[in-house]
Design a protein around this motif. Structure first.
Motif, short mmCIF file in Angstrom:
data_model
loop_
_atom_site.label_atom_id
_atom_site.label_comp_id
_atom_site.label_asym_id
_atom_site.label_seq_id
_atom_site.Cartn_x
_atom_site.Cartn_y
_atom_site.Cartn_z
N TYR A 137 0.83 -1.21 0.00
CA TYR A 137 0.00 0.00 0.00
C TYR A 137 0.86 1.26 0.00
CZ TYR A 137 -4.56 -2.22 0.55
OH TYR A 137 -5.71 -2.94 0.32
N ASP A 165 -2.12 3.87 -0.92
CA ASP A 165 -2.97 4.39 0.15
C ASP A 165 -2.15 4.43 1.43
OD1 ASP A 165 -4.85 4.74 2.23
OD2 ASP A 165 -6.43 3.78 1.08
N GLU A 171 -3.98 3.27 4.62
CA GLU A 171 -4.11 1.81 4.72
C GLU A 171 -2.76 1.19 5.08
OE1 GLU A 171 -6.58 -1.68 4.50
OE2 GLU A 171 -6.90 0.46 4.77
N ASN A 217 -2.31 1.64 8.71
CA ASN A 217 -3.20 0.74 9.42
C ASN A 217 -2.55 -0.64 9.60
OD1 ASN A 217 -5.77 -0.37 10.44
ND2 ASN A 217 -5.84 -1.41 8.46
#
Length: 420
Positions: free
Chosen positions: A239, A248, A251, A254
């Motif tokens: 990501y 992203d 993400e 995360n």
């Protein structure tokens, strides 16, 4: 459960253990470790070895009771003294990890062999691992493979995955990515998270298969959703770079945070990278230094690299040994410093595709400042890995030093490929 209860109420110890197992696992009933302990205790008090082993497991893991390795050992030994193979393997596990006692690989091997003699496949895998790593014995990859194969023939996924790792690394066998992939698939088909992650890595790097970031992402996700920290970090990197998935940064962060919560040093380094470069978050050098520091404390070479890069060194390198800091010069090494570091050339394939990124290498800097043992630890593909190796072979270093004397040190080097 109905029939187990009928038997348990008549004092059948095996039924009492089985009811405990249902509560422990949450099969057909709401998971309840306290209820499981109660039923295990009924069986254990009658001398049921399986129940005794299961109580030991609850104490080892701290499920429904305060974690207590000594108490776990007490119950494992009660069961092992009756010849219970699972308990023998669990005793070996406590000695291997040094939980509640001094770590002792020789004693661990003794208990694993007792369990393996009864066909316990997890113990067979552990013995193979000891031979692979040289724990309590001389390293012997051929012997490790023998033990893994014995367990794999009984469909043990850990053994299947470990055989794959031997073929991937060429350890005791001829390196063969296709054979490694086949073994990883066998383990992955049983839901083995590490094997799923390993398949993802082969696809990401194009080892034995055509490079395919999308497939890598799919396999990393399978493993990450089981909580595999390596896969969480690897998926986060895809990501971060936009390989196989839409780029992203949120993400990526995360997944890195999921992994770092499990203590993953690579993820902590990657979080630092996000803060250093302000990728989806406000740029924050102090926050980056904090995360790099946590990873460096775990010996993460890239994190040390990044710490030095943020603080002072243009061509940052990082050692896996402890670095000297202000006021602390004992048992530490001053890191090697690049004194000649020409930029790498692009491969035609990468330039035509307008492909760029960062390749990470590990090398050993000798006392003469020359590089040996160069290997790729984060691949880019499209011919850039080879160009990175060609570039660093020309680099010159001032060697690392300990107490003023040159010493060899392993370092990580990030080789950036950016189109101008």
């Amino acid at each position: 459960m109905i029939w187990f209860r009928k038997a348990a109420e008549k004092g059948n110890a095996a039924a009492q253990n089985n009811i405990g197992w249902l509560y422990e696992s949450g099969f057909g009933v709401k998971q309840d470790y306290g209820e499981a302990l109660g039923w295990f205790s009924k069986g254990a008090n009658q001398g049921n070895a399986d129940a005794q082993n299961n109580i030991g497991w609850l104490y080892e893991k701290g499920f429904g009771v305060k974690q207590d390795y000594a108490e776990a050992m007490t119950f494992y030994r009660k069961a092992a003294d009756q010849g219970n193979a699972r308990a023998e393997a669990n005793v070996g596990g406590l000695y291997e990890k040094g939980l509640g006692m001094k770590q002792d690989y020789v004693e661990a091997m003794t208990w694993y062999r007792r369990a393996a003699d009864q066909g316990n496949t997890n113990a067979q895998v552990s013995i193979g691992w000891f031979y692979q790593k040289g724990w309590g014995t001389k390293p012997d990859h051929a012997e490790a493979l023998t033990w893994y194969l014995d367990a794999a023939n009984k469909k043990n996924p850990y053994a299947e995955n470990d055989i794959g790792a031997l073929y991937e690394g060429g350890l005791g066998v001829k390196q063969d990515y296709a054979v490694a992939m086949a073994w990883y698939y066998r383990a992955a088909s049983q839901g083995h998270a590490s094997a799923q992650n390993n398949i993802g890595r082969l696809y990401e790097n194009g080892w034995g298969v055509e490079q395919d970031y999308a497939k890598a992402a799919d396999w990393y996700r399978k493993a990450a959703e089981q909580g595999n920290a390596d896969a969480e970090t690897d998926l986060g990197m895809l990501y971060l770079d936009g390989h196989g998935v839409k780029q992203d940064y949120s993400e990526a962060m995360n997944w890195f945070r999921k992994a770092e919560e499990q203590g993953d040093a690579d993820a902590r380094n990657d979080i630092g990278w996000i803060y250093q470069n302000g990728l989806g978050v406000p740029q924050d050098k102090s926050e980056a230094m904090k995360w790099y520091g946590r990873a460096a404390d775990q010996g993460n070479a890239r994190a040390v690299n990044n710490l030095i890069g943020l603080s002072q060194t243009p061509h940052a390198t990082g050692t896996i040994v402890r670095l000297c800091s202000n006021g602390n010069t004992a048992d530490c090494v001053t890191p090697p410093r690049a004194v000649f570091a020409p930029d790498p050339e692009f491969s035609k394939e990468a330039r035509d595709a307008k492909y760029q990124g960062t390749c990470v290498l590990k090398v050993t800097v000798g006392t003469d400042g020359l590089l040996t043992n160069i290997r790729v630890v984060k691949s880019l593909g499209k011919g850039l890995d080879e160009k990175a190796v060609e570039a660093v072979q020309k680099w010159k270093f001032e060697p690392g030093k300990k107490d003023g004397q040159p010493v060899a040190a392993e370092i990580a080097i990030e080789v950036d490929f950016h189109l101008k």
